[in-house]
Design an enzyme around this catalytic site. Structure first.
Site, PDB file in Angstrom:
ATOM      1  CD  GLU A 149      -5.925  -4.442  -4.246  1.00 30.86           C
ATOM      2  OE1 GLU A 149      -5.064  -4.790  -3.418  1.00 30.86           O
ATOM      3  OE2 GLU A 149      -5.929  -4.833  -5.428  1.00 30.86           O
ATOM      4  CD  GLU A 159      -2.203  -7.968  -7.268  1.00 25.47           C
ATOM      5  OE1 GLU A 159      -1.630  -7.837  -6.186  1.00 25.47           O
ATOM      6  OE2 GLU A 159      -3.418  -7.685  -7.443  1.00 25.47           O
TER       7      GLU A 159
END
Ligand code: LER
Ligand code: MN
Length: 293
Positions: free
Chosen positions: A174, A268
């Protein structure tokens, strides 16, 4: 147009009566244990949270796991599937957040523990049929990362990529914004690392919150990493649920639909005004955006 999210590539364009909401799968991050990480809608009380998440219309959960030895994968599998859900991904950030393990620590014994910890996460991801996320556990670096740090990162990633390949697990690295680390902030830097690794089972997790800070154009960056997107996080510009900020989600999801992404769209975001309300508002907005796309 629609995102096909069942792992079989993009749906042909010629299905006018197809319900796109059925083709796209949504998950939300859920911590298996208490955590200090703020951007999680749900933490603790796993079973109750799983039922709640399923009742809101999510298809899956992304499990944030500090240490795989603290969870029983058979039991998790049972609980998740009896709630009618799947596990989209296993997050590993708490290994850094709670235990300060990192692939680029100065101390070799900490690096070794980080790799061992991630091996446990890989076994768990294999048991749960989930993508493994590499976020901050790669290391929190301030300032331009040195050549030595970059080499440590590649060494660590090579070890975990090899183990994951043996277990049939996909790894998603990420890119994370500059205020959290300076080691891989952008999609381009993520693609560079993938090029250096040359491992087919390693791709990117792209997160709209980080992209909003780091990328000149979120849509162009999504197109740039088409074919290498292994997981997708959504939060709005203020890290609240999609719809609570100013990101152009229809445009972002249209760009994603133009790639061959076949995974989950995973929430998220901050649990505001409450975990329940944020989770419900997120899925309502996301389903509306996908229909618009
Ligand atoms: C984790 O997915 C993430 O986005 C980071 O901000 C965690 O620190
Ligand atoms: Mn993220």
């Amino acid at each position: 147009m629609g995102v096909r999210c069942d792992g079989r590539g993009q749906e042909p364009e010629s299905h006018p009566d197809r319900d796109v909401n059925k083709a796209v799968k949504f998950s939300i991050v859920l911590s298996t244990h208490h955590t200090s990480f703020a951007a999680l809608a749900f933490r603790g009380d796993l079973n109750a949270n799983l039922s709640r998440i399923a009742s809101y219309g999510y298809d899956g959960v992304e499990l944030a796991v500090r240490d795989a030895s603290l969870v029983n994968s058979t039991e998790i599998r049972r609980l998740v599937s009896s709630a009618g859900l799947e596990v989209s991904a296993v997050g590993t950030g708490q290994a850094w957040g709670e235990d300060r393990l990192s692939l680029v620590d100065d101390d070799w014994s900490v690096r070794k523990k980080a790799v061992e910890r991630l091996f446990g996460h890989i076994d768990l991801a294999a048991d749960l049929d989930a993508v493994l996320i590499i976020g901050l556990v790669r290391g929190v670096v301030r300032g331009t990362p040195s050549v030595a740090v970059r080499e440590l990162l590649l060494d660590g990633l090579r070890s975990i990529a090899a183990k994951a390949a043996q277990s049939g697990v996909k790894i998603a690295i990420e890119p994370i914004n500059r205020y959290e680390t300076s080691l891989i902030n952008t999609v381009s830097e993520g693609l560079d690392i993938l090029g250096q690794l040359g491992a087919r089972n390693v791709g990117l997790l792209i997160d709209t919150f980080h992209m909003n800070i780091e990328e000149p154009s979120i849509e162009k960056s999504i197109r740039q990493c088409s074919g290498r997107i292994f997981h997708f996080h959504v939060a709005d510009s203020n890290r609240r649920y999609p719809g609570a900020g100013h990101l152009d989600f229809p445009s972002i999801l249209r760009a994603l639909a133009e790639t061959d992404y076949g995974g989950y769209i995973s929430g998220e975001f901050l649990p505001l005004p409450s975990p329940e309300e944020a989770a419900q508002r997120a899925i309502e907005s996301l389903k509306a955006y996908v229909t618009e796309v």
